[in-house]
Design a protein around this motif. Structure first.
Motif, short mmCIF file in Angstrom:
data_model
loop_
_atom_site.label_atom_id
_atom_site.label_comp_id
_atom_site.label_asym_id
_atom_site.label_seq_id
_atom_site.Cartn_x
_atom_site.Cartn_y
_atom_site.Cartn_z
N HIS A 49 48.08 50.78 47.75
CA HIS A 49 47.65 49.40 47.47
C HIS A 49 46.19 49.31 47.03
CE1 HIS A 49 46.51 49.92 51.75
NE2 HIS A 49 45.56 49.03 51.52
N ALA A 50 45.41 50.36 47.29
CA ALA A 50 44.04 50.48 46.75
C ALA A 50 43.21 49.23 47.03
CB ALA A 50 44.10 50.76 45.25
N GLY A 51 42.87 49.05 48.32
CA GLY A 51 42.22 47.82 48.77
C GLY A 51 41.14 47.25 47.89
N ILE A 52 40.01 47.93 47.81
CA ILE A 52 38.88 47.38 47.06
C ILE A 52 39.20 47.27 45.58
CG2 ILE A 52 36.51 47.84 46.31
CD1 ILE A 52 35.91 49.02 49.02
N ALA A 53 39.83 48.31 45.02
CA ALA A 53 40.10 48.34 43.57
C ALA A 53 40.99 47.18 43.15
CB ALA A 53 40.74 49.67 43.19
N THR A 54 42.06 46.95 43.91
CA THR A 54 42.99 45.88 43.55
C THR A 54 42.35 44.52 43.76
OG1 THR A 54 44.85 47.29 44.18
CG2 THR A 54 45.29 44.94 43.96
N GLN A 55 41.70 44.33 44.90
CA GLN A 55 41.08 43.04 45.18
C GLN A 55 40.04 42.70 44.13
OE1 GLN A 55 40.42 41.82 49.22
NE2 GLN A 55 38.32 41.17 48.78
N THR A 56 39.29 43.70 43.69
CA THR A 56 38.27 43.48 42.66
C THR A 56 38.91 42.99 41.36
OG1 THR A 56 36.85 45.17 43.64
CG2 THR A 56 36.40 44.57 41.35
N GLN A 57 40.03 43.62 40.98
CA GLN A 57 40.71 43.21 39.74
C GLN A 57 41.14 41.75 39.81
OE1 GLN A 57 41.14 44.85 36.94
NE2 GLN A 57 40.25 46.78 37.60
N VAL A 58 41.72 41.35 40.93
CA VAL A 58 42.21 39.97 41.06
C VAL A 58 41.04 39.00 41.12
CG1 VAL A 58 43.60 38.40 42.46
CG2 VAL A 58 44.31 40.79 42.18
N GLU A 59 39.97 39.37 41.81
CA GLU A 59 38.79 38.51 41.88
C GLU A 59 38.18 38.29 40.50
OE1 GLU A 59 36.67 38.62 46.11
OE2 GLU A 59 36.71 40.61 45.19
N LYS A 60 38.17 39.34 39.68
CA LYS A 60 37.67 39.19 38.30
C LYS A 60 38.53 38.21 37.52
CE LYS A 60 35.55 43.76 37.67
NZ LYS A 60 35.71 45.08 36.96
N GLN A 61 39.84 38.31 37.71
CA GLN A 61 40.78 37.43 37.02
C GLN A 61 40.55 35.98 37.44
OE1 GLN A 61 45.17 37.45 38.00
NE2 GLN A 61 45.24 38.66 36.13
N ILE A 62 40.38 35.76 38.74
CA ILE A 62 40.17 34.40 39.26
C ILE A 62 38.85 33.82 38.73
CG2 ILE A 62 39.66 33.10 41.37
CD1 ILE A 62 41.61 35.03 42.81
N ALA A 63 37.82 34.66 38.68
CA ALA A 63 36.49 34.19 38.24
C ALA A 63 36.52 33.66 36.81
CB ALA A 63 35.48 35.32 38.36
N LYS A 64 37.45 34.14 36.00
CA LYS A 64 37.54 33.70 34.60
C LYS A 64 38.28 32.37 34.46
CE LYS A 64 37.65 38.46 32.81
NZ LYS A 64 38.51 39.47 32.16
N GLU A 65 38.86 31.88 35.56
CA GLU A 65 39.73 30.71 35.48
C GLU A 65 39.02 29.38 35.69
OE1 GLU A 65 42.87 31.49 38.23
OE2 GLU A 65 43.64 33.19 37.10
N GLY A 66 37.73 29.44 35.95
CA GLY A 66 36.99 28.18 36.13
C GLY A 66 35.92 28.30 37.17
N LYS A 67 35.39 27.14 37.59
CA LYS A 67 34.30 27.12 38.56
C LYS A 67 34.74 26.42 39.83
CE LYS A 67 30.64 27.53 35.15
NZ LYS A 67 29.38 26.97 34.60
N GLY A 68 34.13 26.88 40.93
CA GLY A 68 34.44 26.30 42.23
C GLY A 68 33.56 25.10 42.52
N PRO A 69 33.64 24.58 43.76
CA PRO A 69 32.87 23.38 44.15
C PRO A 69 31.36 23.56 44.00
CG PRO A 69 34.55 23.94 45.80
CD PRO A 69 34.51 25.08 44.84
N THR A 70 30.88 24.79 44.12
CA THR A 70 29.43 25.02 44.03
C THR A 70 28.95 25.15 42.59
OG1 THR A 70 29.71 27.42 44.15
CG2 THR A 70 29.46 26.23 46.24
N GLY A 71 29.88 25.10 41.64
CA GLY A 71 29.50 25.26 40.24
C GLY A 71 29.48 26.70 39.78
N LYS A 72 29.70 27.62 40.70
CA LYS A 72 29.78 29.04 40.36
C LYS A 72 31.22 29.41 40.07
CE LYS A 72 25.73 30.41 43.08
NZ LYS A 72 25.24 31.27 44.19
N PRO A 73 31.45 30.57 39.42
CA PRO A 73 32.84 30.99 39.14
C PRO A 73 33.68 31.02 40.41
CG PRO A 73 31.31 32.38 37.96
CD PRO A 73 30.47 31.51 38.86
N LEU A 74 34.96 30.71 40.26
CA LEU A 74 35.88 30.69 41.39
C LEU A 74 35.87 32.03 42.12
CD1 LEU A 74 39.02 28.91 39.89
CD2 LEU A 74 37.75 28.16 41.91
N THR A 75 36.01 31.96 43.45
CA THR A 75 36.11 33.17 44.27
C THR A 75 37.37 33.09 45.11
OG1 THR A 75 34.97 32.29 46.21
CG2 THR A 75 33.59 33.20 44.44
#
Length: 938
Positions: free
Chosen positions: A85-111
């Motif tokens: 399942h490659a913990g850090i590697a997989t989580q990083t990939q999904v977090e990158k994908q989410i960050a491209k989808e818009g901004k969160g309440p703080t105005g920064k990329p989604l996390t």
């Protein structure tokens, strides 16, 4: 089945793999037949995020070779696939994908925190399903004989159950604990890392020499230096000046006379003013710097150990967020780099910075991100490793587990004997969530095999599960037995554990290999594997590590597209010598594609002759060249029954085949797969294709019984060769073998028992064994003589740029009766294959012309003379003879060197000594012949 014009793997590789899959060719049985051996390999699980690289390609090639080889030996073979399942590697990939989808309440990329844990894990599972087929599909393209019905994933239900069972059991046994200890902290991933996930890397930096005033306990009264009566100032060098904010002691060596007067005194911490005890400890290196050490227990592993030993205060100034904590006083809130800059400036301004000098030292970098890892004190979960390590050391030391190359055992012992407790908690969401619950009411920590809804101690429902997950390597450490159904007592576990071999890269010997040994012994009651084979690292052709930044990465999938899987597999196998890196070039793969094409052409040639479509090179129809049916009882039985009457060329190739079979078997059995591969290449190309088929063309032209005998021999040799090559080149060997008219279907013992039909597939056939009935040393000697004569004439042609069509007479001085018999028996072979018009016997000492080439032969004892007049450039012939003289001198010196060694003459077998002396005599005769020839050329 007809073959295409040439080797084009795209036309059949997928078709062949589909056939193997559809017919369950790779499936192992939990219930082997009586007496059947079991051979198991569990694949080192590639990351689910992964793309096939050359490291994977080597691993897959070598493991597939071993599995196919043992299946052909009749074993119940299991090669178990799966992904990590490659913990850090997989989580990083999904977090990158989410960050491209818009901004969160703080105005920064989604996390992930904007999504919440549950929704983030849903997204990650979907990402895994979308990408899972990539790496598994790539493994199939390599031809991997994996039992896909048993495929596992480190987060599947069965493995998750095993992980929880191990965690809870170790906790109950006091071998897992939670505590505040110094750990490696990655600011970027906001997670703890194990020692193995930190890569010590050389970096250029500075040594800052800082002045510490030595004082009495009141912090004010200076301690005088007895040598000069001045206040004592201790200069201490550090590579991390910002950490002085967390200093809680100064240390010196107890036997260092320079500092005897400050034992039991105190030091005033620069900039901060805190009063620190001066401690003495033999750990301090008197030779480094000034021989004094600042001690920062919260931010250095060695300092932490000193702090524990001397009961020092621990002050954490390096925050988990990458900033100085409130304990850093005026520097609080600064990023680490900013704090260093300000601390150095303030030290300089205060006159406390003695000097700065350039210094190269090792810095711990995150394996995943390449950023500096900070040692910090943190509450984490740990495995108490020493009780698990001792049995794991013992099984390697006793030989119950062997390493190949054996040199890796020393590395293993050094690490295992100095092992630290393993930090297993990670501040991630993707992974095995730690099965511990904390009660908000009674404060109890409960560890459980099942999810808890209320506190076992006070029945409160105000409980919360630990948010951290386990280190990915924790689940991987259970791989050899969790994949077989443990903790349940499964038939698979009973049949396939322990596994036969672990084949892996040396870079994960501690991440994975050592931990599997510890966990296998502790939970499965036996070693997880009997052999650990470390495959070589693949580098570029210059020996440099492949990297995207260098632009020297070779993509295995691209090579498969261009040349097929088999040439790539053969290349990697042929270069996989123990203890040596693979220096890979595309040219090498192209060369082995040519080898596959050579096999293809040899098979097509056989088809042409078997069909009765044979014609000689002049286009004349071959007599008695009708289609040839398989001899009664099969080719092997027919050849055995008629072996003594076969032509020397046929007895020779059958005899050479037996030697090759033995070399191949020995190489596979002794983990020298490159030796097997190279033996097959030399036999197939240099002996079978280059010589045996050439020798066979003469009887093919003559027709009749001679033709039949040679066709039966070639068919048998080719079929046997395909069986030998199949573990290395499964696709092309199956395609070519399937085209042979006399092939037979075959089955495995389990399939036969279960009533499944025999299949036309090589992998179910028995792996060839050497047969003494086909050994013929006399034939090997005789054909070696014939080859030497033909090669001598061909070399003469090549060195003088003579066209193959240019014919001439061979004048031969035959020095003994054996030579006369030989030339009489093989005159037709020599005339045809050397392309000469005539062989004439020449008396001793006679010449054929003023300018003649002289070619001395050692065996047969003869001398060939060729009239050069009008045939070649005499000066070029002089050059050729001079080269031969130099070569003969080198050969003679080598043999004479052996004979001059007393140890050789005293210890070598008598037969070998006599053989070596005979070789020396032959080289002397050859040298004399060439020297005479050069003299004659003027």
């Amino acid at each position: 089945m007809s073959l295409e014009k040439s080797y084009e793997p795209k036309g059949f590789e997928q078709k062949r793999y589909d056939f193997w899959m559809q017919n369950g060719c790779f499936e192992a049985s939990d219930n082997p037949v009586a007496g059947q051996k079991t051979y198991t390999i569990v694949i080192p699980p590639p990351n689910v995020t992964g793309v096939l690289h050359m490291g994977h390609a080597v691993m897959l090639t070598l493991e597939d070779i071993l599995i196919r080889w043992r299946r052909m030996h009749g074993d119940n073979t299991l090669w178990l696939p799966g992904t990590d399942h490659a913990g850090i590697a997989t989580q990083t990939q999904v977090e990158k994908q989410i960050a491209k989808e818009g901004k969160g309440p703080t105005g920064k990329p989604l996390t992930r925190h904007d999504l919440g844990r549950e929704k983030f894990l849903e997204r990650t599972w979907k990402w895994k399903e979308d990408h899972h087929g990539g790496i598994t599909g790539q493994m199939k393209r390599m031809g991997c004989a994996l039992d896909w019905k048993r495929e596992r994933f480190t987060l599947d239900d069965g493995l998750s159950k095993a992980v929880r069972e191990v965690f809870v059991t170790l906790y109950e046994q006091g071998l897992i604990y939670r505590g505040d200890r110094i750990i490696n902290w990655c600011v970027r991933s906001q997670s703890a890392l194990s020692d193995l996930e930190v890569i010590p890397t050389e970096r250029k930096g500075n040594l800052w020499h800082i002045r510490y005033a030595i004082v009495e306990k009141d912090g004010k009264t200076p301690v005088k230096d007895p040598s000069n009566g001045q206040p004592t100032v201790l200069t201490i060098a550090t590579t991390r000046p910002e950490t002085l904010l967390g200093d809680t002691a100064v240390a010196v060596h107890p036997e260092d006379e320079r500092y005897a007067h400050i034992h039991g005194k105190f030091a005033k911490l620069p900039l901060v003013g805190r009063v620190l005890p001066v401690i003495t400890d033999a750990y301090v290196d008197r030779e480094f710097g000034t021989g004094a050490l600042k001690v920062t227990p919260a931010h250095d592993f060695n300092d932490y150990d000193l702090g524990q030993k001397h009961k020092l205060e621990i002050i954490q100034v390096m925050g988990l967020d990458g900033k100085i904590t409130s304990a850093g006083g005026a520097y609080a809130g600064l990023k680490f780099a900013e704090a260093r800059e300000k601390v150095v400036a303030d030290l300089d301004a205060a006159g406390l910075l003695a000097k700065v000098e350039p210094h190269t030292h090792k810095v711990g970098l995150s394996e995943r991100y390449g950023e500096v890892v900070e040692p910090v004190i943190s509450k984490q979960w740990f495995v108490k490793i020493e009780p698990l390590a001792k049995p794991a050391i013992d099984v390697v030391r006793s030989g119950k587990i062997e390493f190949a190359p054996k040199s890796w055992e020393k590395t293993y012992f050094e690490w295992m004997e100095n092992i630290r407790d393993w930090c297993i908690s990670r501040q991630l969401w993707w992974g095995h969530q730690i099965p511990a619950w904390y009660c908000a009411d009674c404060g109890e920590t409960s560890v459980s095999r099942t999810d808890l809804k209320k506190c076992p101690s006070c029945n409160s429902t105000r409980i919360q599960q630990d948010e951290d997950v386990l280190d990915t390597w924790f689940s991987s450490a259970l791989w050899p037995f969790s994949t077989l159904g443990w903790p349940e007592k499964t038939k698979a576990m009973e049949t396939f554990y322990p596994t036969a071999v672990l084949e892996t890269g040396f870079d994960i010997i501690f991440f994975w290999v050592a931990r599997m040994i510890m966990m296998g012994l502790h939970f499965a009651g036996d070693v997880p594997f009997k052999k650990v084979y470390m495959h070589p690292m693949v580098r570029d052709e210059k020996g440099e590590k492949m990297s995207k930044s260098k632009g020297n990465v070779i993509d295995p999938l691209l090579l498969i597209d261009q040349h097929g899987a088999d040439p790539l597999r053969f290349t990697l196998a042929s270069m996989s010598g123990q203890g040596r890196d693979i220096k890979l070039s595309v040219d090498r793969v192209e060369g082995y594609r040519a080898f596959a094409n050579k096999l293809w052409n040899a098979t097509k040639f056989l088809h042409l002759q078997l069909s009765g479509g044979g014609a000689d090179e002049g286009g004349n129809t071959v007599p008695n060249a009708g289609p040839l049916a398989e001899p009664k009882g099969g080719a092997e039985a027919w050849l055995k029954a008629n072996f003594k009457s076969l032509a020397p060329a046929n007895r020779w190739i059958l005899s050479r085949l037996q030697s090759t079979i033995q070399k191949v078997e020995n190489g596979f059995a002794n983990w020298e797969i490159n030796e097997s591969t190279n033996a097959l290449y030399e036999f197939a190309w240099l002996e079978f294709c280059d010589w045996s088929i050439e020798f066979a063309k003469l009887p093919f032209r003559r027709g009749g019984k001679e033709r039949e005998e040679s066709l039966i021999t070639i068919h048998y040799v080719l079929e046997t060769l395909f069986k030998l090559l199949h573990p290395i080149m499964p696709f092309v060997t199956e395609e070519l073998w399937d085209s042979l008219p006399w092939k037979k279907a075959a089955n495995t013992p389990v399939r036969a028992r279960d009533g499944k039909p025999a299949l036309a597939t090589l992998q179910f056939h028995a792996f060839p064994k050497p047969d003494l009935a086909f050994k013929d040393e006399a034939a090997e000697v005789e054909m070696s003589r014939l080859k030497s004569v033909i090669e001598a004439v061909r070399n003469f042609r090549g060195e003088n740029n003579l066209s193959p069509k240019k014919e001439f007479v061979l004048h031969v001085h035959m020095k003994d009766a054996g030579a006369k018999t030989f030339f009489a028996a093989h005159a037709n072979d020599i005339l045809t294959l050397a392309r000469v018009t005539k062989i004439e016997e020449l008396g001793a000492g006679k010449s054929v012309s003023k300018f003649e080439a002289v070619i001395p032969l050692a065996n047969p004892a003869a001398e060939i003379r060729i009239d050069l007049d009008g045939l070649v450039d005499v000066e070029e012939e002089r050059k050729r003879v001079r080269k031969e003289i130099e070569k003969a001198k080198v050969d003679l010196a080598h043999v004479e060197g052996k004979l001059s060694k007393e140890s050789f003459v005293a210890k070598a077998p008598k037969e070998l000594i006599e053989k070596t002396r005979a070789e020396a005599e032959a080289f002397r005769a050859k040298l004399a012949g060439f020297e005479a020839a050069l003299k004659k050329l003027g």
